[in-house]
Design a protein around this motif. Structure first.
Motif, PDB file in Angstrom:
ATOM      1  N   PHE A 327       0.821  -1.120  -0.042  1.00 33.44           N
ATOM      2  CA  PHE A 327       0.068   0.014   0.036  1.00 33.44           C
ATOM      3  C   PHE A 327       0.797   1.261  -0.220  1.00 33.44           C
ATOM      4  N   TRP A 328       0.903   2.141  -0.995  1.00 34.24           N
ATOM      5  CA  TRP A 328       1.496   3.306  -1.136  1.00 34.24           C
ATOM      6  C   TRP A 328       0.943   4.376  -1.304  1.00 34.24           C
ATOM      7  N   GLY A 329       1.915   5.750  -0.987  1.00 40.62           N
ATOM      8  CA  GLY A 329       0.867   6.938  -1.137  1.00 40.62           C
ATOM      9  C   GLY A 329       2.116   7.719  -1.686  1.00 40.62           C
ATOM     10  N   ALA A 330       1.482   9.162  -2.468  1.00 45.34           N
ATOM     11  CA  ALA A 330       2.344   9.874  -2.742  1.00 45.34           C
ATOM     12  C   ALA A 330       3.404  10.375  -2.138  1.00 45.34           C
ATOM     13  N   GLU A 331       2.902  10.671  -0.696  1.00 45.94           N
ATOM     14  CA  GLU A 331       3.817  11.445   0.421  1.00 45.94           C
ATOM     15  C   GLU A 331       4.809  10.451   0.418  1.00 45.94           C
ATOM     16  N   ASP A 332       4.768   9.025   0.377  1.00 47.80           N
ATOM     17  CA  ASP A 332       6.052   8.225   0.388  1.00 47.80           C
ATOM     18  C   ASP A 332       7.081   8.720  -0.449  1.00 47.80           C
ATOM     19  N   PHE A 333       6.752   8.838  -1.670  1.00 44.64           N
ATOM     20  CA  PHE A 333       7.615   9.234  -2.592  1.00 44.64           C
ATOM     21  C   PHE A 333       8.411  10.719  -2.318  1.00 44.64           C
ATOM     22  N   ALA A 334       7.663  11.803  -2.087  1.00 47.78           N
ATOM     23  CA  ALA A 334       8.111  12.985  -1.525  1.00 47.78           C
ATOM     24  C   ALA A 334       9.111  12.861  -0.322  1.00 47.78           C
ATOM     25  N   ARG A 335       8.420  12.003   0.564  1.00 45.47           N
ATOM     26  CA  ARG A 335       9.340  11.967   1.867  1.00 45.47           C
ATOM     27  C   ARG A 335      10.728  11.201   1.380  1.00 45.47           C
ATOM     28  N   ALA A 336      10.681  10.344   0.435  1.00 45.44           N
ATOM     29  CA  ALA A 336      11.847   9.662   0.138  1.00 45.44           C
ATOM     30  C   ALA A 336      12.857  10.617  -0.778  1.00 45.44           C
ATOM     31  N   ARG A 337      12.497  11.188  -1.470  1.00 51.10           N
ATOM     32  CA  ARG A 337      13.084  12.283  -2.314  1.00 51.10           C
ATOM     33  C   ARG A 337      13.669  13.524  -1.282  1.00 51.10           C
ATOM     34  N   ARG A 338      12.989  13.867  -0.312  1.00 54.72           N
ATOM     35  CA  ARG A 338      13.778  14.791   0.745  1.00 54.72           C
ATOM     36  C   ARG A 338      14.923  14.097   1.122  1.00 54.72           C
ATOM     37  N   ARG A 339      14.477  12.699   1.745  1.00 58.06           N
ATOM     38  CA  ARG A 339      15.661  12.106   2.490  1.00 58.06           C
ATOM     39  C   ARG A 339      16.772  12.016   1.755  1.00 58.06           C
ATOM     40  N   ILE A 340      16.638  11.606   0.386  1.00 57.56           N
ATOM     41  CA  ILE A 340      18.132  11.612  -0.709  1.00 57.56           C
ATOM     42  C   ILE A 340      18.673  12.831  -0.661  1.00 57.56           C
ATOM     43  N   GLU A 341      18.090  13.935  -0.673  1.00 58.56           N
ATOM     44  CA  GLU A 341      18.628  15.264  -0.952  1.00 58.56           C
ATOM     45  C   GLU A 341      19.116  15.689   0.333  1.00 58.56           C
ATOM     46  N   THR A 342      18.677  15.324   1.610  1.00 58.03           N
ATOM     47  CA  THR A 342      19.289  15.761   2.497  1.00 58.03           C
ATOM     48  C   THR A 342      20.206  14.737   3.616  1.00 58.03           C
ATOM     49  N   ASP A 343      19.720  13.585   3.644  1.00 55.33           N
ATOM     50  CA  ASP A 343      20.380  12.650   4.456  1.00 55.33           C
ATOM     51  C   ASP A 343      21.403  11.566   4.025  1.00 55.33           C
ATOM     52  N   VAL A 344      21.500  11.688   2.438  1.00 56.12           N
ATOM     53  CA  VAL A 344      22.277  10.518   1.668  1.00 56.12           C
ATOM     54  C   VAL A 344      23.519  11.363   1.235  1.00 56.12           C
ATOM     55  N   GLU A 345      24.726  11.025   1.291  1.00 55.87           N
ATOM     56  CA  GLU A 345      25.871  11.538   0.605  1.00 55.87           C
ATOM     57  C   GLU A 345      25.762  11.736  -0.677  1.00 55.87           C
ATOM     58  N   GLU A 346      26.429  12.815  -1.124  1.00 60.49           N
ATOM     59  CA  GLU A 346      26.056  13.317  -2.422  1.00 60.49           C
ATOM     60  C   GLU A 346      26.655  12.272  -3.401  1.00 60.49           C
ATOM     61  N   SER A 347      27.656  11.625  -3.460  1.00 60.07           N
ATOM     62  CA  SER A 347      28.086  10.477  -4.283  1.00 60.07           C
ATOM     63  C   SER A 347      27.170   9.333  -4.416  1.00 60.07           C
ATOM     64  N   ARG A 348      26.308   9.064  -3.482  1.00 58.62           N
ATOM     65  CA  ARG A 348      25.444   8.204  -3.516  1.00 58.62           C
ATOM     66  C   ARG A 348      23.922   8.469  -4.020  1.00 58.62           C
ATOM     67  N   ARG A 349      23.611   9.721  -4.319  1.00 59.82           N
ATOM     68  CA  ARG A 349      22.513  10.048  -4.571  1.00 59.82           C
ATOM     69  C   ARG A 349      21.932   9.536  -6.059  1.00 59.82           C
ATOM     70  N   PRO A 350      22.784   9.818  -7.127  1.00 64.32           N
ATOM     71  CA  PRO A 350      22.192   9.478  -8.245  1.00 64.32           C
ATOM     72  C   PRO A 350      21.635   7.780  -8.243  1.00 64.32           C
ATOM     73  N   GLY A 351      22.560   7.000  -7.504  1.00 62.24           N
ATOM     74  CA  GLY A 351      21.968   5.693  -7.429  1.00 62.24           C
ATOM     75  C   GLY A 351      20.706   5.671  -6.697  1.00 62.24           C
ATOM     76  N   GLU A 352      20.367   6.411  -5.528  1.00 60.28           N
ATOM     77  CA  GLU A 352      19.191   6.345  -4.683  1.00 60.28           C
ATOM     78  C   GLU A 352      18.000   7.020  -5.638  1.00 60.28           C
ATOM     79  N   ARG A 353      18.369   7.882  -6.307  1.00 58.96           N
ATOM     80  CA  ARG A 353      17.405   8.498  -7.298  1.00 58.96           C
ATOM     81  C   ARG A 353      16.940   7.421  -8.300  1.00 58.96           C
ATOM     82  N   GLN A 354      17.776   6.548  -8.940  1.00 54.68           N
ATOM     83  CA  GLN A 354      17.696   5.676 -10.030  1.00 54.68           C
ATOM     84  C   GLN A 354      16.631   4.686  -9.146  1.00 54.68           C
ATOM     85  N   ARG A 355      16.846   4.262  -7.985  1.00 51.95           N
ATOM     86  CA  ARG A 355      16.303   3.181  -7.447  1.00 51.95           C
ATOM     87  C   ARG A 355      14.812   3.589  -6.898  1.00 51.95           C
ATOM     88  N   LEU A 356      14.707   4.834  -6.684  1.00 56.96           N
ATOM     89  CA  LEU A 356      13.386   5.389  -6.259  1.00 56.96           C
ATOM     90  C   LEU A 356      12.345   5.504  -7.514  1.00 56.96           C
TER      91      LEU A 356
END
Length: 588
Positions: A327-356
């Motif tokens: 069961f998923w919601g749009a807010e899940d994606f919004a929260r995940a994208r904010r986490r990538i931009e704030t909590d994930v080190e920059e070198s790993r962000r492209p891979g995390e965006r690709q996974r999302l």
């Protein structure tokens, strides 16, 4: 020493190897190092247990969690294998080391933190090793979804014993991760054995979230047996567990914030149960080797397809049918994208965006879910599997590009500061106090959505958030993401999936579509009593599939019982007479 086939038959009670098991075992027996990528439930543990019984020395198994090690030791000992774990939670460490030095262990389980210490390496230099197995090997790779730095330190241990074959095992690794595992663990590329990723016994379902407690209660009511519900927060685990319990289903919560004694008690109760629901954060399950989990549900979005595959893979490990539901919601994606931009080190962000983005394609797909999963891992599956929600009950797809353009235009005209409810009111032409105060009734987008389009605004917003055409801030305000421009310019369409009418599934007693058999019920009750007496989970005695075969064939002698799949020599000696008596005394 026995041959691998003899060990399989005598110790585990199986007549033949399954899938690529024999290929992996043959390489280990020949002293060759191997990376085996095998789906959960394909019998990965046999690929190191069998060589440990058939090669001189002790099999060393590096495993990530203490609970998982203890579970595996318990199951190995029930089959007659001399096994132990050397962990901080064990108070018999001196005894285990003495057994290792004296050659009285077939298997020794350790965590990567211990395996990489200098003291442990000195200990291993004194004993013969049959093999070194690295379980959950994707943890060694920064490309993997569950990277653990301690796994990077294992290479020194492996290189210290070049005479010992190394066996890396995982169920979850895409091409990048597989290549990295081979490099990090010093395994030649021709040592890869790819057994496939398909879990044909799992039924996949994915649905937009709309009252998740009600949706979960309905799903669980239709799927008896033990199950896991993954919730996104600690509070959600406790809240959902309480709601399920109030509806009459045995349910407990599991998360890192619980008192350790409570957490351990809840886990022990779940492992021993045949019908409990564990509502947990994603850490739960990796340390559980429970084969009879009949369903896995997600109350929120997994962080990647790899995580989704691994978490759903905890259902149906015994090979019987099992259900999964996300069961998923749009807010899940919004929260995940904010986490990538704030909590994930920059070198790993492209891979995390690709996974999302890959998760967005999966949840919004109109076609076969299984095909998307398997293509993600590099396979070429059939277009339809016949065992996912979209194959069983195909949805209707429409072109929602015009509604998407209107919603994006409304976000732009209102300075990209407001949420979907306000934008929906603007597009519908509602003269609310807020709209009048802001003057949004004078905008060109005011009232441009007709009645049919108004019903699509919320699902369209969900789709745009999933594909990163819209982004939501922490207050719910919507702004453009990188996917907005091509939609506004008409360069990309926005297909929208309308969920089909819900068809109620036929319910069966144990979550699988098998005919009801009173003898099977009796054997399950006997198994439950024996397990309780011995303080082990029921599946350690026998799996459901073994009991089902007993009930169908009704053997009359111990030699006949020994022909049942899953009845090895030790279990025949321990339980044989008891189960024969129950079969022979059954009327009907």
């Amino acid at each position: 020493m026995p041959t691998p086939l003899e060990a399989l038959q005598q110790t585990f009670g199986y007549a033949h190897f399954r899938g690529r098991q024999a290929d992996v075992i043959d390489r280990v027996m020949a002293g060759l190092s191997t990376l085996a990528v095998m789906p959960t439930g394909a019998g990965k543990s046999l690929t190191y247990q069998i060589p440990a019984l058939c090669r001189p020395g002790t099999g060393l198994v590096v495993s990530p969690l203490i609970a998982l090690m203890h579970d595996q030791v318990r199951s190995a000992e029930a089959a007659g294998i001399r096994a132990a774990a050397l962990t901080s939670a064990d108070d018999n460490r001196d005894e285990t080391i003495d057994r290792l030095r004296s050659g009285a262990l077939d298997l020794l389980y350790v965590a990567p933190e211990r395996a990489s210490t200098e003291g442990f390496r000195r200990l291993l230099s004194q004993v013969p090793l049959a093999l070194i197995a690295i379980d959950e090997a994707h943890c060694v790779s920064e490309w993997g979804h569950d990277f653990r730095p301690d796994y990077r330190l294992l290479r020194g241990l492996l290189d210290m014993r070049p005479d010992v074959p190394r066996l890396a095992l995982t169920a979850t690794a895409d091409r990048h991760t597989r290549d990295d595992i081979l490099a990090q663990l010093g395994i030649a590329p021709d040592g890869l054995i790819l057994a496939g990723f398909d879990r044909a016994n799992l039924r996949y379902g994915i649905t937009p979230r709309d009252g998740v407690a009600r949706q979960l209660a309905r799903f669980i009511e239709e799927n008896p047996g033990a199950g896991i519900v993954y919730a996104p927060t600690r509070d959600a685990t406790e809240r959902l567990a309480a709601q399920l319990a109030a509806n009459g289903r045995a349910a407990r919560a599991y998360h890192a914030g619980l008192d350790p004694a409570v957490r351990a008690a809840n886990q022990k109760a779940f492992v021993a149960s045949e019908d409990m629901v564990m509502v947990a954060t994603v850490a739960f399950g990796m340390g559980i080797d429970k084969p009879d989990v009949r369903f896995v549900a997600h109350a929120g979005l997994p962080k990647s397809i790899e995580a989704y595959y691994q978490e759903t893979g905890r259902a149906g490990r015994d090979g019987d049918p099992a259900a999964t539901q996300l069961f998923w919601g749009a807010e899940d994606f919004a929260r995940a994208r904010r986490r990538i931009e704030t909590d994930v080190e920059e070198s790993r962000r492209p891979g995390e965006r690709q996974r999302l983005n890959a998760m967005a394609m999966l949840v919004e797909a109109p076609g076969c879910r299984r095909a998307i999963l398997l293509r993600h891992f590099g396979e070429d599956p059939p277009a339809q599997c016949g065992n996912c929600d979209n194959c069983l009950n195909p949805p209707t797809g429409i072109d929602a590009t015009i509604v998407a353009q209107k919603l994006l235009s409304a976000a732009f005209r209102t300075d990209m500061r407001y949420g979907v409810t306000h934008l929906s009111d603007v597009l519908a032409g509602k003269e609310t106090d807020k709209i009048l105060m802001l003057g949004h009734n004078r905008l060109s987008v005011f009232g441009i959505a007709d009645e049919a389009e108004q019903k699509l605004i919320k699902p369209v917003a969900r789709a745009l958030l999933a594909r990163d055409a819209l982004r939501a801030d922490e207050y719910g305000g919507l702004s453009f993401g990188p996917g907005a421009r091509p939609i506004l310019k008409g360069e990309e369409q926005v297909p929208l999936i309308l969920p089909p009418e819900r068809a109620r599934r036929r319910k069966s007693r144990d979550g699988a579509d098998y005919p009801h058999d009173p003898l099977f019920d009796r054997l399950r009750a006997l198994r439950r009593d024996l397990a309780r007496e011995q303080g082990v989970p029921p599946y350690v005695v026998f799996n459901d599939s073994t009991l089902r075969e007993m009930a169908a064939l009704r053997p009359e002698t111990l030699s006949g019982l020994a022909q049942i799949s899953g009845v090895g020599a030790k279990k025949l000696e321990t339980y044989g007479e008891t189960f024969l008596a129950a079969i022979q005394s059954h009327d009907g």
